[in-house]
Design an enzyme around this catalytic site. Structure first.
Site, PDB file in Angstrom:
ATOM      1  N   ILE A   1      63.258  31.855  59.426  1.00  0.00           N
ATOM      2  CA  ILE A   1      63.128  31.355  58.048  1.00  0.00           C
ATOM      3  C   ILE A   1      62.198  32.272  57.228  1.00  0.00           C
ATOM      4  CG2 ILE A   1      63.595  28.984  58.746  1.00  0.00           C
ATOM      5  CD1 ILE A   1      60.233  28.724  58.330  1.00  0.00           C
TER       6      ILE A   1
ATOM      7  N   ASP B   1      45.531  20.718  60.448  1.00  0.00           N
ATOM      8  CA  ASP B   1      46.545  19.773  60.868  1.00  0.00           C
ATOM      9  C   ASP B   1      46.514  19.736  62.377  1.00  0.00           C
ATOM     10  OD1 ASP B   1      49.454  19.533  59.019  1.00  0.00           O
ATOM     11  OD2 ASP B   1      49.549  18.936  61.223  1.00  0.00           O
TER      12      ASP B   1
ATOM     13  N   ASN C   1      62.655  39.507  58.525  1.00  0.00           N
ATOM     14  CA  ASN C   1      62.512  40.323  59.871  1.00  0.00           C
ATOM     15  C   ASN C   1      63.860  39.971  60.622  1.00  0.00           C
ATOM     16  OD1 ASN C   1      62.096  37.669  60.183  1.00  0.00           O
ATOM     17  ND2 ASN C   1      60.676  37.599  61.445  1.00  0.00           N
TER      18      ASN C   1
ATOM     19  N   HIS D   1      53.612  19.145  64.125  1.00  0.00           N
ATOM     20  CA  HIS D   1      53.460  18.905  62.459  1.00  0.00           C
ATOM     21  C   HIS D   1      52.904  20.325  61.901  1.00  0.00           C
ATOM     22  CE1 HIS D   1      51.897  16.947  58.944  1.00  0.00           C
ATOM     23  NE2 HIS D   1      52.969  16.665  58.890  1.00  0.00           N
TER      24      HIS D   1
ATOM     25  N   ASP E   1      49.429  15.718  40.718  1.00  0.00           N
ATOM     26  CA  ASP E   1      49.111  16.932  40.040  1.00  0.00           C
ATOM     27  C   ASP E   1      50.351  17.804  39.753  1.00  0.00           C
ATOM     28  OD1 ASP E   1      46.224  17.125  39.352  1.00  0.00           O
ATOM     29  OD2 ASP E   1      46.016  17.191  41.660  1.00  0.00           O
TER      30      ASP E   1
ATOM     31  N   ASN F   1      53.288   9.056  51.823  1.00  0.00           N
ATOM     32  CA  ASN F   1      54.637   8.737  51.908  1.00  0.00           C
ATOM     33  C   ASN F   1      54.806   7.023  51.977  1.00  0.00           C
ATOM     34  OD1 ASN F   1      55.375  11.485  52.289  1.00  0.00           O
ATOM     35  ND2 ASN F   1      54.890  11.215  54.690  1.00  0.00           N
TER      36      ASN F   1
ATOM     37  N   SER G   1      54.113  15.735  53.371  1.00  0.00           N
ATOM     38  CA  SER G   1      53.332  16.779  54.340  1.00  0.00           C
ATOM     39  C   SER G   1      53.716  18.119  54.050  1.00  0.00           C
ATOM     40  CB  SER G   1      53.635  16.543  55.821  1.00  0.00           C
ATOM     41  OG  SER G   1      52.849  15.350  56.194  1.00  0.00           O
TER      42      SER G   1
ATOM     43  N   ASP H   1      58.494  33.332  64.597  1.00  0.00           N
ATOM     44  CA  ASP H   1      58.314  33.618  63.272  1.00  0.00           C
ATOM     45  C   ASP H   1      56.780  33.368  62.971  1.00  0.00           C
ATOM     46  OD1 ASP H   1      60.932  32.606  60.876  1.00  0.00           O
ATOM     47  OD2 ASP H   1      60.219  34.488  61.675  1.00  0.00           O
TER      48      ASP H   1
END
Length: 632
Positions: free
Chosen positions: A212, A161, A208, A194, A326, A286, A350, A170
């Site tokens: 998230i 990426d 933690n 991204h 799939d 997209n 993505s 995080d």
């Protein structure tokens, strides 16, 4: 595991830290080489040919003299190896060079397997919708129930990426030393956001008391930067990244990127990883509301392609669909890590594929003995069937269910899926040439009594659209599996004058490819086309610089009036004729085409023209190849 507390922590800590710029603007998919790379080509050479860093032949070989001449003519000044075998190169040309013309100049030269523009890829993203509950997706895919079974081991997941911000609170301690496919260094910091968003969904620090929850708590992120600050890269950088990540030990590769042009360089890099047991997961794209074109690498058969759903499990309006899809997974308002050490809700496919990649990490934690094919099967077989029953073009096999996936992994002893696709009848060529019983003609099938063989499906449509009986002749075999020139198995069918090869990962008309029968037959006869005398340029004829041959009457008119059908307009363009026949590789010359029958012929890459006095005919090269290979 207290599911409510984990979700509540995400809700409380995410609110108030969302930056105004949490999600960068949308990008459109590319259809042309990027302007920054308009002076580069990707070229693959057959051994023993290889290039130096200065884009010259590494050794003086007879079969390389035409390539050496072309490289000088095109002002090629640098060549960078892309693949581990050193046969694929990023070729640098003078900036004023027309790369399309340069590719045409190099195509067909002995030892050049293929040449293609260095297309670029972009991060797949659409503009943000209004944020929904933070990490609602974890409920839909039953992640909390899955975590009661496992939270994941140290499975290495490569994120190809824009890089990853390893210092994000995080992600600290989760990010390994990686690779930069753009600069070929170890600098993998994210300058776009991204990649950091993708990494957070896969393996953010969890339980933690902050931020998230990542999908696979124990997994490790291997950052591979293949996209720049604008979210753009090219096939060279992506291919480099795939090769590097594979060799570096990645078990899973996530590709939240794509482009609408198929690339053999990218396909071979994907095959390299797949053949070494790596599970490759990619976003479907997209562009459904634009052209819904197949996005690559998601379109390759070896890749697990993931579409996007909303919080009601409906496929989103932007998620690309098609038979290659799939699975589906959440793609809207997915709270994750952002570049400014905060959190935000990006949208797009993505961010669907990271959930699948993370779930694959959980499966491998439960069953480290499984192959990548097993993991792919488990993800598909355990999905919640949505839409039409069974596999469909919107959801694939269904929407990801992480809990069912890890459950199935524990008891897995073979793929339970009925793929619903009958394999082409014979697995060897010999039985495929045997006559078959008469069949009733339908819109999708023709039975030819002349050869007692059928023609169906995509091969039938291609045959009818691009010339039919005069160009290809009757089918002389059924469909069967045969090894192609690249060593990979393909579904093929033989005709009197040709051989079709099925490439379902490509959009029509490139999903059917024609063999280089002229070149193939000559080689089987022990002849090499570059040993033929060269006609040079002849007045009133069409000259081909790459082969130093001229095409004159009566063959010229036949070549010009026939060809594949690309534009649907009357007449044939140069590229349509070239696609069907290729370039001439011999001068006109007398040859015996049957015992006692001598005519003037001219060999082409994919055909042999024969002058029978009152008309030009195509040689029965399909028959000849079948006789040589299978004795038929």
């Amino acid at each position: 595991m207290n599911r409510f507390l984990v979700l509540l922590a995400g809700l409380l800590l995410g609110i108030g830290v969302l930056p105004a710029h949490a999600t960068p603007p949308a990008h459109t998919l590319p259809t042309e080489p990027h302007p920054d790379h308009a002076d580069t080509l990707l070229i693959n050479l057959a051994p023993p040919l290889s290039l130096t860093a200065e884009a010259r032949l590494a050794a003086t070989l007879p079969e390389g003299r035409y390539l050496e001449s072309a490289l000088v003519t095109l002002n090629a000044y640098a060549a960078e190896p892309i693949s581990p075998d050193g046969q694929t190169y990023l070729l640098h040309l003078q900036s004023a060079t027309d790369v399309q013309a340069a590719a045409a100049r190099l195509t067909g030269i002995p030892g050049v397997r293929y040449v293609e523009p260095n297309y670029y890829r972009k991060a797949l993203r659409v503009p943000n919708d209004e944020a929904v509950n933070q990490q609602w997706a974890l409920t839909n895919i039953q992640a909390y129930e899955a975590w009661d079974i496992t939270t994941g081991a140290e499975i290495v997941i490569a994120v190809l990426d824009t890089g990853v911000r390893a210092s994000h609170p995080d992600l600290r301690g989760k990010v390994l030393a990686g690779f930069n496919g753009l600069s070929q260094t170890d600098l993998t910091d994210d300058d776009n956001g991204h990649g950091t968003a993708v990494a957070g969904l896969i393996a953010a620090n969890t339980d933690n008391d902050k931020g998230i929850a990542g999908m696979c708590w124990g997994c490790r992120i291997l950052p591979v930067k293949v996209l720049n600050a604008r979210g753009s890269g090219d096939d060279a950088s992506v291919a480099r990244g795939i090769y590097w990540a594979t060799d570096a030990g990645a078990r899973i590769i996530n590709l939240s990127l794509g482009g609408s042009r198929e690339s053999q360089t990218l396909r071979e890099a994907v095959a390299y990883a797949h053949n070494r047991g790596v599970l490759i997961v990619a976003a479907s794209g997209n562009s459904r509301q634009q052209d819904n074109s197949v996005s690559y690498p998601a379109g390759y058969a070896e890749v697990l392609a993931v579409g996007g759903t909303g919080n009601t499990d409906l496929i989103t309006g932007f998620s690309n669909t098609g038979d290659h899809v799939d699975l589906a997974a959440p793609s809207v308002g997915l709270w994750t890590t952002t570049l400014d050490d905060g959190y935000g809700p990006p949208n797009g496919t993505s961010f669907s594929s990271p959930y699948v990649a993370g779930a694959a990490g959980l499966i491998w934690t439960v069953r480290p003995d499984l192959t990548s094919a097993d993991v792919k099967c488990i993800l598909e077989a355990s999905a919640d069937d949505k839409g039409a029953p069974g596999k469909d073009a919107e959801y694939g096999w269904g929407r990801l269910n992480a809990f069912k996936a890890v459950q199935l992994a524990g008891s897995y002893n073979g793929c339970p899926l009925d793929q619903g696709q009958a394999a082409p009848a014979p697995v060897s060529g010999q039985p495929a040439f045997d006559p078959v019983a008469p069949a009733q003609n339908t819109a999708d099938l023709i039975y030819f009594t002349e050869t007692q063989h059928t023609l169906r499906g995509e091969f039938k449509r291609y045959w009818e659209r691009h010339g039919g009986l005069p160009i290809f002749g009757y089918p002389i075999s059924e469909e069967f599996i045969e090894t192609g020139s690249d060593g990979q198995p393909y579904v093929v069918q033989y005709f009197e004058r040709h051989r079709f090869e099925w490439h379902p990962q490509n959009a029509a008309p490139y999903n059917v490819q024609l063999s280089r029968l002229g070149d193939d037959i000559l080689r089987q006869q022990g002849r090499s086309w570059y040993d033929f005398p060269k006609t040079g340029s002849v007045p009133n004829c069409l000259y081909f610089d790459a082969t130093e041959q001229s095409l004159c009457e009566p063959f010229l008119s036949y070549w010009r009036n026939s060809g594949l059908e690309f534009d649907g307009l009357p007449g044939k363009r140069y590229d349509e004729s070239l696609a069907l026949f290729g370039q001439p590789i011999s001068p006109p010359q007398m040859e015996e085409i049957a015992p006692g029958v001598q005519v003037t012929v001219q060999w082409f890459e994919r055909a042999r023209f024969e002058d029978h006095g009152d008309r030009v005919l195509l040689g029965l090269l399909g028959n000849e190849l079948a006789a040589r290979v299978y004795g038929r």
